[in-house]
Every structure is written in structure tokens, then in C-alpha cells.
Design an enzyme around this catalytic site. Structure first.
Site, PDB file in Angstrom:
ATOM      1  N   ASP A  82       0.845  -1.200   0.000  1.00 48.15           N
ATOM      2  CA  ASP A  82       0.000   0.000   0.000  1.00 48.15           C
ATOM      3  C   ASP A  82       0.885   1.257   0.000  1.00 48.15           C
ATOM      4  O   ASP A  82       1.760   1.396   0.857  1.00 48.15           O
ATOM      5  CB  ASP A  82      -0.856  -0.061   1.286  1.00 48.15           C
ATOM      6  CG  ASP A  82      -1.933   0.990   1.344  1.00 48.15           C
ATOM      7  OD1 ASP A  82      -2.401   1.418   0.271  1.00 48.15           O
ATOM      8  OD2 ASP A  82      -2.335   1.362   2.466  1.00 48.15           O
ATOM      9  N   HIS A  83       0.654   2.145  -0.961  1.00 45.94           N
ATOM     10  CA  HIS A  83       1.393   3.425  -1.046  1.00 45.94           C
ATOM     11  C   HIS A  83       2.912   3.262  -1.026  1.00 45.94           C
ATOM     12  O   HIS A  83       3.600   3.882  -0.194  1.00 45.94           O
ATOM     13  CB  HIS A  83       0.979   4.373   0.089  1.00 45.94           C
ATOM     14  CG  HIS A  83      -0.426   4.849  -0.006  1.00 45.94           C
ATOM     15  ND1 HIS A  83      -0.831   5.806  -0.912  1.00 45.94           N
ATOM     16  CD2 HIS A  83      -1.529   4.476   0.676  1.00 45.94           C
ATOM     17  CE1 HIS A  83      -2.129   6.012  -0.773  1.00 45.94           C
ATOM     18  NE2 HIS A  83      -2.586   5.205   0.180  1.00 45.94           N
ATOM     19  N   ASP A 104       3.070   4.617  -5.624  1.00 48.10           N
ATOM     20  CA  ASP A 104       2.381   5.884  -5.414  1.00 48.10           C
ATOM     21  C   ASP A 104       3.292   7.048  -5.795  1.00 48.10           C
ATOM     22  O   ASP A 104       4.094   7.533  -5.001  1.00 48.10           O
ATOM     23  CB  ASP A 104       1.953   5.987  -3.935  1.00 48.10           C
ATOM     24  CG  ASP A 104       1.245   7.297  -3.624  1.00 48.10           C
ATOM     25  OD1 ASP A 104       1.160   8.159  -4.522  1.00 48.10           O
ATOM     26  OD2 ASP A 104       0.770   7.464  -2.483  1.00 48.10           O
ATOM     27  N   GLU A 134      -1.271   5.752  -8.711  1.00 43.63           N
ATOM     28  CA  GLU A 134      -2.170   6.798  -8.187  1.00 43.63           C
ATOM     29  C   GLU A 134      -1.976   8.083  -8.971  1.00 43.63           C
ATOM     30  O   GLU A 134      -0.870   8.504  -9.246  1.00 43.63           O
ATOM     31  CB  GLU A 134      -1.891   7.043  -6.693  1.00 43.63           C
ATOM     32  CG  GLU A 134      -2.768   8.167  -6.118  1.00 43.63           C
ATOM     33  CD  GLU A 134      -2.629   8.332  -4.600  1.00 43.63           C
ATOM     34  OE1 GLU A 134      -2.447   7.322  -3.886  1.00 43.63           O
ATOM     35  OE2 GLU A 134      -2.714   9.491  -4.139  1.00 43.63           O
ATOM     36  N   HIS A 180      -7.506  10.064   3.858  1.00 45.75           N
ATOM     37  CA  HIS A 180      -7.095   9.032   4.829  1.00 45.75           C
ATOM     38  C   HIS A 180      -7.371   9.489   6.259  1.00 45.75           C
ATOM     39  O   HIS A 180      -7.233  10.659   6.575  1.00 45.75           O
ATOM     40  CB  HIS A 180      -5.593   8.757   4.698  1.00 45.75           C
ATOM     41  CG  HIS A 180      -5.214   8.109   3.408  1.00 45.75           C
ATOM     42  ND1 HIS A 180      -4.484   8.746   2.445  1.00 45.75           N
ATOM     43  CD2 HIS A 180      -5.471   6.869   2.930  1.00 45.75           C
ATOM     44  CE1 HIS A 180      -4.288   7.926   1.422  1.00 45.75           C
ATOM     45  NE2 HIS A 180      -4.877   6.777   1.685  1.00 45.75           N
ATOM     46  N   GLY A 181      -7.759   8.571   7.115  1.00 39.92           N
ATOM     47  CA  GLY A 181      -7.956   8.880   8.535  1.00 39.92           C
ATOM     48  C   GLY A 181      -9.410   9.182   8.860  1.00 39.92           C
ATOM     49  O   GLY A 181     -10.308   8.894   8.066  1.00 39.92           O
ATOM     50  N   SER A 211     -12.705   4.576   4.876  1.00 34.31           N
ATOM     51  CA  SER A 211     -13.305   4.526   6.224  1.00 34.31           C
ATOM     52  C   SER A 211     -14.085   5.815   6.459  1.00 34.31           C
ATOM     53  O   SER A 211     -13.590   6.902   6.146  1.00 34.31           O
ATOM     54  CB  SER A 211     -12.216   4.430   7.291  1.00 34.31           C
ATOM     55  OG  SER A 211     -11.514   3.230   7.190  1.00 34.31           O
ATOM     56  N   ASN A 230     -10.252   0.587  -0.126  1.00 33.44           N
ATOM     57  CA  ASN A 230      -9.239   0.507   0.938  1.00 33.44           C
ATOM     58  C   ASN A 230      -9.808   0.940   2.283  1.00 33.44           C
ATOM     59  O   ASN A 230     -10.349   2.037   2.416  1.00 33.44           O
ATOM     60  CB  ASN A 230      -8.074   1.442   0.608  1.00 33.44           C
ATOM     61  CG  ASN A 230      -7.181   0.908  -0.486  1.00 33.44           C
ATOM     62  OD1 ASN A 230      -7.533  -0.034  -1.189  1.00 33.44           O
ATOM     63  ND2 ASN A 230      -6.031   1.503  -0.637  1.00 33.44           N
TER      64      ASN A 230
HETATM   65  P1  13P Z   1      -8.559   4.797   5.625  1.00 32.35           P
HETATM   66  O1  13P Z   1      -7.615   4.594   6.747  1.00 32.35           O
HETATM   67  O2  13P Z   1      -9.098   6.185   5.580  1.00 32.35           O
HETATM   68  O3  13P Z   1      -9.603   3.750   5.584  1.00 32.35           O
HETATM   69  O4  13P Z   1      -7.710   4.650   4.263  1.00 32.35           O
HETATM   70  C1  13P Z   1      -7.088   3.443   3.994  1.00 32.35           C
HETATM   71  C2  13P Z   1      -6.281   3.539   2.745  1.00 32.35           C
HETATM   72  O5  13P Z   1      -6.589   4.250   1.826  1.00 32.35           O
HETATM   73  C3  13P Z   1      -5.083   2.710   2.681  1.00 32.35           C
HETATM   74  O6  13P Z   1      -4.369   2.936   1.496  1.00 32.35           O
HETATM   75  O1  G3H Z   2      -3.095   4.839   3.482  1.00 33.51           O
HETATM   76  C1  G3H Z   2      -2.748   4.878   4.643  1.00 33.51           C
HETATM   77  C2  G3H Z   2      -2.967   3.725   5.535  1.00 33.51           C
HETATM   78  O2  G3H Z   2      -3.976   3.994   6.447  1.00 33.51           O
HETATM   79  C3  G3H Z   2      -1.678   3.312   6.179  1.00 33.51           C
HETATM   80  O3  G3H Z   2      -1.359   4.103   7.258  1.00 33.51           O
HETATM   81  O4  G3H Z   2       1.087   4.542   7.093  1.00 33.51           O
HETATM   82  O5  G3H Z   2      -0.097   4.622   9.292  1.00 33.51           O
HETATM   83  O6  G3H Z   2       0.282   2.454   8.156  1.00 33.51           O
HETATM   84  P1  G3H Z   2       0.081   3.917   7.995  1.00 33.51           P
HETATM   85 ZN    ZN Z   3      -4.521   4.947   0.813  1.00 35.01          ZN
END
Ligand code: 13P
Ligand code: G3H
Ligand code: ZN
Length: 285
Positions: A82-83, A104, A134, A180-181, A211, A230
């Protein structure tokens, strides 16, 4: 079964008109929760590791956990980075056994993002590893930004078309208003923009920062072509919320299993509910 690729999961989702949940795997209990939820729902699922998760758990441990989950499971599971922003780390993940990586390059100028995404694809594609790219900037809810600035961050549909043509990418994360968050207010998604992007690129679209987005909005986005959703924050909230509850009810508890066990159970329910919203229940093969 053995790990599958994200491309395979998304191709099937495209045909079936549903989305696959991509859940962030941060520790053993969450990996187990994702696996159990997917099995109970008979759903294909993506376990994704962020750079932060890899730093926390270690690449070998995280890869080992997810591989074990897949091998001992009856549902298709993909392991996805992820990213990924560091080319060398992307390569290390592929070597470690990831079946999919996100490169990303969204913070790079367009042509550099194209060049780097192509470079990752040239390595990944011949060995059957999927790549997500992305375009546009998906912010954090903590970013204090104005509406006009938000517009500038959103994915431009014509640019998305150009990006896909130039790279040959098979799945694309777009910025259409999610972050995110935890959201401060109700998130507003630019679904018209999503529709325009999908009509121009015709590949599976990835929704980050999902989320806190209302279920109905997620389902509308899926109707318009989102195939990977995600979720991290909602799992964190459920998991840590349950830990807090045990610790406040039993302040003398010193056995971590008595705290993490209930957290794992609550996470299973959160993930099951998401899978149902995404329409991927009973889609395992
Ligand atoms: P959220 O934490 O907002 O659900 O986002 C997750 C995400 O995009 C991980 O790449
Ligand atoms: O996209 C972001 C995810 O929520 C991952 O978050 O870098 O804190 O693991 P993190
Ligand atoms: Zn993300």
C-alpha cells in the site's frame, strides 16, 4: 490456497460489478481477522501492508503471516503493498512474495509519475505481479485545505486517460474527495468526476480513504466502477476501541491475549460488514 494477484481479483470484480475489500494488515491479530471475515463471508480479499506496517512488523514477518493466512485458507487472498513510494522497497516486496504493489507517484510531476509507474510495471508484469498507480492527491483528513485547493488535488479525467495510455496500468487510485484517517465532517465525493474518469479509462478504479464514507456512497461509487476499496481507519477504531474497553473494565488484566482476543473478534465483524457493503460476499471460488 496460494496467494492470488490483485489483477485477477479486480478482473472478476469488474465482470461481477462488485468491489474487493483491501484491508490494512498491521499485526497478527488483524491478519487473522481479515482472513476469518473473508472465510465467513466466502469473499476474495486483499491484505495490504503500508510502509508504516512494514517498518513496524518487518517485511519477513508480515509476508510470512499473510502467506500463511492464504495457504491455510479456502478463499482467494492477495498480498499488496500500500502506497509504495520507494522504488527499491517496491522491488524488495516483490522479491519477498507480494503478488501486487502500489507505486504511489502522486506527489511527483505527471511525467515523472508516468515514468516511475512504467518502470515498476516493466519489472512486475513479466513475473505476474500486479501494479496499482495513483493520480491526483488523496489527502489526509488532518490536512486543512480549502475547496479550491481540493479541486486542484482531484484527479483530472483527461489526465487519467493520458496516464493509463502512457503506462498501460491495470488499476488506478483516484482522488475524488476521500481522505485518509478520520473525517471531521461528512465526506463529499465527486461522483460525476468518477463517472467521467471511468468512461475514459475503463480499468478498475481504486478508492482510498474509504473509512467513514457512508455505505450508500461507497455503493454508488462501486456502481460507477470502483473495484478495490481501501479500509484501514475503521479497523483501527474497532480494534483499539475493544482493547480500551477490556482495559477499562479489567484494569488489572496483564495477559495481552485477553485484550487482543476481543479486539480481533470486533475487527472480524467490522470487516464482514464492509465485505457485505462491497458486494463481495459469496464471490470466492
Ligand atoms: P482509511 O484509513 O481512511 O480507511 O484509508 C485506507 C487507505 O486508503 C489505505 O491505502
Ligand atoms: O493509506 C494509509 C494507511 O492507512 C496506512 O497508514 O502509514 O499509518 O500504516 P500507515
Ligand atoms: Zn490509501
Amino acid at each position: 490456497m496460494a496467494l492470488v494477484t490483485v489483477d485477477e481479483l479486480l478482473e472478476r470484480a469488474e465482470k461481477g460489478g462488485y468491489a474487493v475489500g483491501a484491508f490494512n494488515a498491521n499485526n497478527m491479530e488483524i491478519v487473522q481477522a481479515i482472513m476469518t471475515a473473508a472465510e465467513k463471508e466466502q469473499a476474495p480479499v486483499i491484505m495490504q501492508a503500508s510502509q508504516g506496517a512494514i517498518k513496524y512488523a518487518g517485511l519477513t514477518f508480515l509476508t510470512g503471516l499473510v502467506k500463511l493466512a492464504a495457504e491455510s485458507s479456502r478463499v482467494p487472498i492477495a498480498l499488496h503493498l500500500d502506497h509504495g513510494t520507494d522504488f527499491e522497497q517496491v522491488i524488495r516486496c516483490i522479491r519477498s512474495g507480494f503478488t501486487s504493489v502500489m507505486y504511489d507517484g502522486s506527489k511527483l510531476p505527471l511525467e515523472e509519475n508516468i515514468a516511475m509507474s512504467k518502470k515498476v510495471l516493466e519489472i512486475a508484469r513479466p513475473i505476474g505481479v500486479s501494479v496499482e498507480a495513483e493520480l491526483g492527491k488523496i489527502g489526509g483528513t488532518e490536512d486543512d485545505i480549502h475547496v479550491s485547493e481540493k479541486e486542484a488535488m482531484y484527479t483530472d479525467p483527461e489526465e487519467a486517460k493520458y496516464f493509463v495510455e502512457q503506462t498501460g496500468i491495470k488499476s488506478l487510485a483516484v482522488a475524488i474527495g476521500t481522505a485518509h484517517g478520520q473525517y471531521k465532517g461528512e465526506p463529499r465525493l465527486d461522483l460525476e468526476r468518477l463517472q467521467k474518469i471511468k468512461s475514459l479509462v475503463n480499468i478498475p478504479i481504486v478508492l482510498h480513504g474509504s473509512s467513514g464514507v457512508p455505505d450508500e456512497t461507497i455503493q454508488q461509487a462501486i456502481k460507477l466502477g470502483v473495484r478495490k476499496v481501501n479500509i484501514d481507519t475503521n479497523i483501527r477504531e474497532a480494534f483499539v476501541g475493544a482493547m480500551r474497553q477490556v482495559m477499562s473494565e479489567k484494569p488489572k488484566e496483564i495477559d495481552p491475549r485477553q485484550i487482543l482476543g476481543p479486539a480481533r473478534e470486533v475487527a472480524i465483524e467490522t470487516i464482514r460488514q464492509k465485505i457485505r457493503v462491497f458486494g463481495s460476499s459469496e464471490r470466492a471460488w
